[in-house]
Design an enzyme around this catalytic site. Structure first.
Site, PDB file in Angstrom:
ATOM      1  N   ASN A 166      40.028  29.753  26.061  1.00  0.00           N
ATOM      2  CA  ASN A 166      41.154  30.445  25.407  1.00  0.00           C
ATOM      3  C   ASN A 166      42.236  29.462  25.001  1.00  0.00           C
ATOM      4  OD1 ASN A 166      40.922  33.507  25.235  1.00  0.00           O
ATOM      5  ND2 ASN A 166      40.122  33.077  27.287  1.00  0.00           N
ATOM      6  N   HIS A 176      43.073  39.165  30.040  1.00  0.00           N
ATOM      7  CA  HIS A 176      42.186  39.632  31.108  1.00  0.00           C
ATOM      8  C   HIS A 176      40.927  40.241  30.465  1.00  0.00           C
ATOM      9  CE1 HIS A 176      41.027  41.116  35.042  1.00  0.00           C
ATOM     10  NE2 HIS A 176      40.772  42.277  34.486  1.00  0.00           N
TER      11      HIS A 176
HETATM   12  C1  GRF Z   1      38.688  34.548  30.492  1.00  0.00           C
HETATM   13  O1  GRF Z   1      37.632  35.478  30.531  1.00  0.00           O
HETATM   14  C2  GRF Z   1      40.018  35.210  30.684  1.00  0.00           C
HETATM   15  O2  GRF Z   1      40.070  36.505  30.160  1.00  0.00           O
HETATM   16  C3  GRF Z   1      40.126  35.269  32.191  1.00  0.00           C
HETATM   17  O3  GRF Z   1      39.545  34.069  32.651  1.00  0.00           O
HETATM   18  C4  GRF Z   1      38.630  33.588  31.673  1.00  0.00           C
HETATM   19  C5  GRF Z   1      39.105  32.229  31.306  1.00  0.00           C
HETATM   20  O4  GRF Z   1      38.240  31.574  30.436  1.00  0.00           O
HETATM   21  N1  GRF Z   1      41.496  35.453  32.592  1.00  0.00           N
HETATM   22  P1  GRF Z   1      38.685  30.231  29.747  1.00  0.00           P
HETATM   23  O5  GRF Z   1      39.143  29.270  30.850  1.00  0.00           O
HETATM   24  O6  GRF Z   1      39.808  30.542  28.803  1.00  0.00           O
HETATM   25  O7  GRF Z   1      37.473  29.740  29.043  1.00  0.00           O
END
Ligand code: GRF
Length: 224
Positions: A16, A108
């Site tokens: 993300n 989330h």
């Molecule tokens: C994602 O699925 C987010 O929604 C959750 O943790 C995961 C993080 O993934 N809070 P990344 O580290 O962004 O790849």
């Protein structure tokens, strides 16, 4: 154009964070990432920040108060205006959350308020829901609670396992998070009575990304 100064908190993979970095690479995008804080030194996401020469800091989260005490001056020094939690795997100190009220958001992997906490995708499969998705919301002291800014929906198929469903949800996370940050940066998001109201945003385009006819299509343009 003054861009909104964003600090991103991560603990791991950082996909993300990567989606936000990509969005910010576009000069027309109204936000920029000025600091990344990781709670783990070995978080793969740190390399994404380093590759773009974004300042990074590592602060362990063994102790909530200590994390807040260490993070706050860095956020202040970098003049961060919005904190984005992106796979930050800890519950933050309540005073820290209060200090950043309506200036800190989280993503989330469920359609909140369903399936808070860990293993949201596993919880969705166990519940037998037909749709899953993700939520971007303002952070409150209680885990995975707070005014909802946007949600994206994906179908759940009968032969899904946790890995497949997680990957499908992640695909829309990477679209929803930059969209939510953009709306905030443009001043189109306000919290009224602990719910989000949009200012000058065409409904329903901007509230949800649905697996309907526009699914997979570029986002419709914003209307003033
Ligand atoms: C994602 O699925 C987010 O929604 C959750 O943790 C995961 C993080 O993934 N809070 P990344 O580290 O962004 O790849």
């Amino acid at each position: 154009m003054e861009r909104l100064r964003v600090g991103v908190l991560i603990s791991g993979r950082g996909s993300n964070l990567g989606a936000l970095i990509t969005a910010c690479a576009n000069e027309a995008y109204p936000a920029e990432i000025v600091l990344v804080i990781s709670s783990r030194a070995e978080a793969p996401g740190l390399a994404l920040a380093a590759a773009k020469e974004i300042p990074v800091a590592i602060i362990s989260h063994n102790d909530r108060r200590a994390f807040a005490t260490a993070a706050e001056p860095l956020l202040c020094e970098r003049r961060v205006e919005l904190v984005c939690l992106a796979g930050f795997m800890h519950v933050l100190d309540a005073n820290f959350v209060e200090a950043w009220l309506d200036r800190m958001v989280n993503i989330h992997p469920s359609l909140l308020p369903s399936f808070r906490g860990l293993h949201a995708q596993r919880q969705a499969l166990a519940a037998g829901v037909r749709f899953a998705g993700c939520t971007v919301h303002f952070v409150r002291p209680e885990l995975d609670c707070g005014p909802i800014i946007g949600q994206a929906v994906v179908p759940v198929y009968p032969d899904d396992d946790e890995e497949r469903l997680s990957a499908r949800i992640l695909g829309v996370e990477h679209r929803l998070y930059p969209l939510a940050v953009r709306l905030i940066a443009e001043g189109r998001v306000r919290v009224v009575a602990d719910r989000v109201e949009f200012v000058g945003v065409r409904v329903p385009d901007m509230i949800a990304l649905n697996p309907g006819e526009s699914f997979g299509e570029p986002l419709a343009s914003l209307e003033g």
